[in-house]
Design a protein around this motif. Structure first.
Motif, PDB file in Angstrom:
ATOM      1  N   MET A 155       0.842  -1.188   0.000  1.00 10.04           N
ATOM      2  CA  MET A 155       0.000   0.000   0.000  1.00 10.04           C
ATOM      3  C   MET A 155       0.877   1.238   0.000  1.00 10.04           C
ATOM      4  O   MET A 155       2.067   1.176   0.322  1.00 10.04           O
ATOM      5  CB  MET A 155      -0.937  -0.001   1.205  1.00 10.04           C
ATOM      6  N   LEU A 156       0.295   2.370  -0.388  1.00 11.08           N
ATOM      7  CA  LEU A 156       1.017   3.632  -0.451  1.00 11.08           C
ATOM      8  C   LEU A 156       0.744   4.444   0.807  1.00 11.08           C
ATOM      9  O   LEU A 156      -0.391   4.510   1.281  1.00 11.08           O
ATOM     10  CB  LEU A 156       0.582   4.422  -1.683  1.00 11.08           C
ATOM     11  N   LYS A 157       1.797   5.063   1.332  1.00 13.45           N
ATOM     12  CA  LYS A 157       1.671   5.850   2.561  1.00 13.45           C
ATOM     13  C   LYS A 157       2.481   7.129   2.443  1.00 13.45           C
ATOM     14  O   LYS A 157       3.470   7.186   1.709  1.00 13.45           O
ATOM     15  CB  LYS A 157       2.163   5.055   3.770  1.00 13.45           C
ATOM     16  N   THR A 158       2.057   8.145   3.184  1.00 15.14           N
ATOM     17  CA  THR A 158       2.841   9.349   3.338  1.00 15.14           C
ATOM     18  C   THR A 158       2.760   9.789   4.790  1.00 15.14           C
ATOM     19  O   THR A 158       1.784   9.467   5.488  1.00 15.14           O
ATOM     20  CB  THR A 158       2.351  10.472   2.394  1.00 15.14           C
ATOM     21  N   GLU A 159       3.775  10.498   5.247  1.00 12.59           N
ATOM     22  CA  GLU A 159       3.819  10.901   6.652  1.00 12.59           C
ATOM     23  C   GLU A 159       3.178  12.263   6.828  1.00 12.59           C
ATOM     24  O   GLU A 159       3.459  13.213   6.075  1.00 12.59           O
ATOM     25  CB  GLU A 159       5.271  10.949   7.150  1.00 12.59           C
ATOM     26  N   CYS A 160       2.305  12.367   7.815  1.00 16.44           N
ATOM     27  CA  CYS A 160       1.664  13.646   8.117  1.00 16.44           C
ATOM     28  C   CYS A 160       2.700  14.581   8.746  1.00 16.44           C
ATOM     29  O   CYS A 160       3.296  14.230   9.774  1.00 16.44           O
ATOM     30  CB  CYS A 160       0.489  13.443   9.065  1.00 16.44           C
ATOM     31  N   PRO A 161       2.934  15.759   8.170  1.00 16.89           N
ATOM     32  CA  PRO A 161       3.935  16.667   8.734  1.00 16.89           C
ATOM     33  C   PRO A 161       3.530  17.256  10.084  1.00 16.89           C
ATOM     34  O   PRO A 161       4.376  17.744  10.824  1.00 16.89           O
ATOM     35  CB  PRO A 161       4.058  17.762   7.668  1.00 16.89           C
ATOM     36  N   ARG A 162       2.245  17.167  10.396  1.00 16.75           N
ATOM     37  CA  ARG A 162       1.780  17.759  11.649  1.00 16.75           C
ATOM     38  C   ARG A 162       1.916  16.792  12.824  1.00 16.75           C
ATOM     39  O   ARG A 162       2.532  17.112  13.829  1.00 16.75           O
ATOM     40  CB  ARG A 162       0.319  18.197  11.503  1.00 16.75           C
ATOM     41  N   CYS A 163       1.349  15.581  12.682  1.00 12.40           N
ATOM     42  CA  CYS A 163       1.353  14.639  13.806  1.00 12.40           C
ATOM     43  C   CYS A 163       2.334  13.488  13.630  1.00 12.40           C
ATOM     44  O   CYS A 163       2.482  12.644  14.517  1.00 12.40           O
ATOM     45  CB  CYS A 163      -0.046  14.095  14.057  1.00 12.40           C
ATOM     46  N   LYS A 164       2.979  13.404  12.436  1.00  9.82           N
ATOM     47  CA  LYS A 164       3.975  12.372  12.126  1.00  9.82           C
ATOM     48  C   LYS A 164       3.382  10.971  12.026  1.00  9.82           C
ATOM     49  O   LYS A 164       4.114   9.984  12.053  1.00  9.82           O
ATOM     50  CB  LYS A 164       5.116  12.377  13.162  1.00  9.82           C
ATOM     51  N   ASP A 165       2.048  10.885  11.927  1.00  5.19           N
ATOM     52  CA  ASP A 165       1.420   9.585  11.734  1.00  5.19           C
ATOM     53  C   ASP A 165       1.476   9.236  10.243  1.00  5.19           C
ATOM     54  O   ASP A 165       1.551  10.112   9.383  1.00  5.19           O
ATOM     55  CB  ASP A 165      -0.040   9.631  12.201  1.00  5.19           C
ATOM     56  N   TRP A 166       1.443   7.923   9.944  1.00  7.55           N
ATOM     57  CA  TRP A 166       1.449   7.484   8.549  1.00  7.55           C
ATOM     58  C   TRP A 166       0.025   7.455   8.019  1.00  7.55           C
ATOM     59  O   TRP A 166      -0.873   6.908   8.650  1.00  7.55           O
ATOM     60  CB  TRP A 166       2.103   6.113   8.420  1.00  7.55           C
ATOM     61  N   VAL A 167      -0.172   8.031   6.840  1.00  5.43           N
ATOM     62  CA  VAL A 167      -1.491   8.144   6.227  1.00  5.43           C
ATOM     63  C   VAL A 167      -1.521   7.264   4.981  1.00  5.43           C
ATOM     64  O   VAL A 167      -0.659   7.383   4.097  1.00  5.43           O
ATOM     65  CB  VAL A 167      -1.800   9.603   5.841  1.00  5.43           C
ATOM     66  N   THR A 168      -2.505   6.373   4.901  1.00  4.04           N
ATOM     67  CA  THR A 168      -2.650   5.489   3.745  1.00  4.04           C
ATOM     68  C   THR A 168      -3.282   6.236   2.579  1.00  4.04           C
ATOM     69  O   THR A 168      -4.252   6.971   2.745  1.00  4.04           O
ATOM     70  CB  THR A 168      -3.527   4.275   4.108  1.00  4.04           C
ATOM     71  N   LEU A 169      -2.710   6.031   1.388  1.00  2.56           N
ATOM     72  CA  LEU A 169      -3.242   6.652   0.181  1.00  2.56           C
ATOM     73  C   LEU A 169      -4.018   5.610  -0.609  1.00  2.56           C
ATOM     74  O   LEU A 169      -3.424   4.664  -1.134  1.00  2.56           O
ATOM     75  CB  LEU A 169      -2.110   7.198  -0.692  1.00  2.56           C
ATOM     76  N   PRO A 170      -5.328   5.748  -0.713  1.00  4.03           N
ATOM     77  CA  PRO A 170      -6.099   4.744  -1.450  1.00  4.03           C
ATOM     78  C   PRO A 170      -5.896   4.813  -2.951  1.00  4.03           C
ATOM     79  O   PRO A 170      -5.988   3.817  -3.638  1.00  4.03           O
ATOM     80  CB  PRO A 170      -7.552   5.069  -1.074  1.00  4.03           C
ATOM     81  N   PHE A 171      -5.585   6.010  -3.493  1.00  3.41           N
ATOM     82  CA  PHE A 171      -5.490   6.185  -4.940  1.00  3.41           C
ATOM     83  C   PHE A 171      -4.394   7.171  -5.277  1.00  3.41           C
ATOM     84  O   PHE A 171      -4.088   8.066  -4.509  1.00  3.41           O
ATOM     85  CB  PHE A 171      -6.813   6.685  -5.534  1.00  3.41           C
ATOM     86  N   GLN A 172      -3.844   7.001  -6.487  1.00  6.13           N
ATOM     87  CA  GLN A 172      -2.879   7.944  -7.012  1.00  6.13           C
ATOM     88  C   GLN A 172      -3.525   8.935  -7.976  1.00  6.13           C
ATOM     89  O   GLN A 172      -3.177  10.097  -8.002  1.00  6.13           O
ATOM     90  CB  GLN A 172      -1.769   7.193  -7.757  1.00  6.13           C
ATOM     91  N   THR A 173      -4.451   8.441  -8.788  1.00  7.58           N
ATOM     92  CA  THR A 173      -4.976   9.237  -9.894  1.00  7.58           C
ATOM     93  C   THR A 173      -5.634  10.532  -9.426  1.00  7.58           C
ATOM     94  O   THR A 173      -6.605  10.509  -8.683  1.00  7.58           O
ATOM     95  CB  THR A 173      -6.017   8.426 -10.687  1.00  7.58           C
ATOM     96  N   GLY A 174      -5.087  11.661  -9.873  1.00  3.18           N
ATOM     97  CA  GLY A 174      -5.719  12.946  -9.629  1.00  3.18           C
ATOM     98  C   GLY A 174      -5.663  13.423  -8.192  1.00  3.18           C
ATOM     99  O   GLY A 174      -6.185  14.492  -7.882  1.00  3.18           O
ATOM    100  N   ALA A 175      -5.047  12.686  -7.292  1.00  3.47           N
ATOM    101  CA  ALA A 175      -5.033  13.066  -5.885  1.00  3.47           C
ATOM    102  C   ALA A 175      -3.876  14.019  -5.614  1.00  3.47           C
ATOM    103  O   ALA A 175      -2.729  13.744  -5.966  1.00  3.47           O
ATOM    104  CB  ALA A 175      -4.919  11.832  -5.011  1.00  3.47           C
ATOM    105  N   THR A 176      -4.162  15.161  -4.994  1.00  7.64           N
ATOM    106  CA  THR A 176      -3.122  16.122  -4.635  1.00  7.64           C
ATOM    107  C   THR A 176      -2.975  16.272  -3.127  1.00  7.64           C
ATOM    108  O   THR A 176      -1.945  16.734  -2.642  1.00  7.64           O
ATOM    109  CB  THR A 176      -3.420  17.499  -5.238  1.00  7.64           C
TER     110      THR A 176
END
Length: 210
Positions: free
Chosen positions: A1-22
């Motif tokens: 799965m795709l994840k990115t780190e939240c710069p505010r709370c440092k928790d990992w956020v799962t990305l359900p989709f790539q297409t068109g998501a900013t």
């Protein structure tokens, strides 16, 4: 799965989709964050996506060698019955590596939490099959006993539905497996169909349920 780190709370956020998501909303702190520095995770592994895509050929070669190795171990297991643990461990590694490589796709495939029967139309006839995985750009189908009727590049339509809507999505067979699996690339996905696919995946994805 795709994840990115939240710069505010440092928790990992799962990305359900790539297409068109900013941007994506962090469930931990409810902050809307831009999508950048994406990582791919599978089992105990997590790799920066750009690093993975930059060495994609090497990882694909590793996967091919691992699959050859496990085939050899299975043959030895049939003769001696002493390689079961190694086969199980290597199988887990192979599955994790496949999931990592799938994260390099622009629209990742999502395996499903349950068996979902579906109908598909091929050469003007309706057949029953099962969804294996799905993305917003295509689907893998198990055609079962109807596999002999599939042909590469054939036009096909896949019927998908949830509680509210039903869509017959046209596509083309781009891949045929050794068994009864086929890969379908959707050929026409308008905005309404894309939003339906996103909702369908969110509801049924095994990855998003982890």
């Amino acid at each position: 799965m795709l994840k990115t780190e939240c710069p505010r709370c440092k928790d990992w956020v799962t990305l359900p989709f790539q297409t068109g998501a900013t941007e994506v909303v962090c469930k931990a702190c409810s902050e809307a964050i831009p999508i950048k520095d994406v990582h791919v995770s599978a089992g105990p592994f997590m790799i920066y996506r750009d690093v993975l895509t930059g060495s994609l050929i090497k990882y694909k070669r590793l996967l091919a060698e691992a699959e050859m190795e496990i085939d050899g171990l299975r043959k030895k297991e049939a003769l001696t019955g002493t390689y079961g643990v190694s086969i199980k461990s290597l199988g887990i590694f192979i599955n994790n590596l496949k999931e990592l490589l799938d994260g390099c796709r622009f629209d990742p495939r999502h395996p499903l939490t349950q068996d979902i029967e579906t109908e598909y139309l091929l050469d003007g006839r309706a057949y029953k099959g099962a969804l294996v995985n799905i993305s917003v750009t295509g689907v893998c189908l198990d055609t079962r006993k109807n596999s002999e009727r599939t042909r590469l590049w054939s036009e096909i339509s896949v019927r998908l539905s949830n509680e509210d809507k039903e869509f017959l999505i046209p596509g083309k067979i781009m891949w045929i497996g050794k068994t009864s699996l086929i890969g379908v690339k959707f050929s026409s996905v308008d905005d309404e169909t894309r939003e339906f696919l996103k909702a369908f995946i969110t509801e049924n994805s095994l990855l998003l349920g982890k």
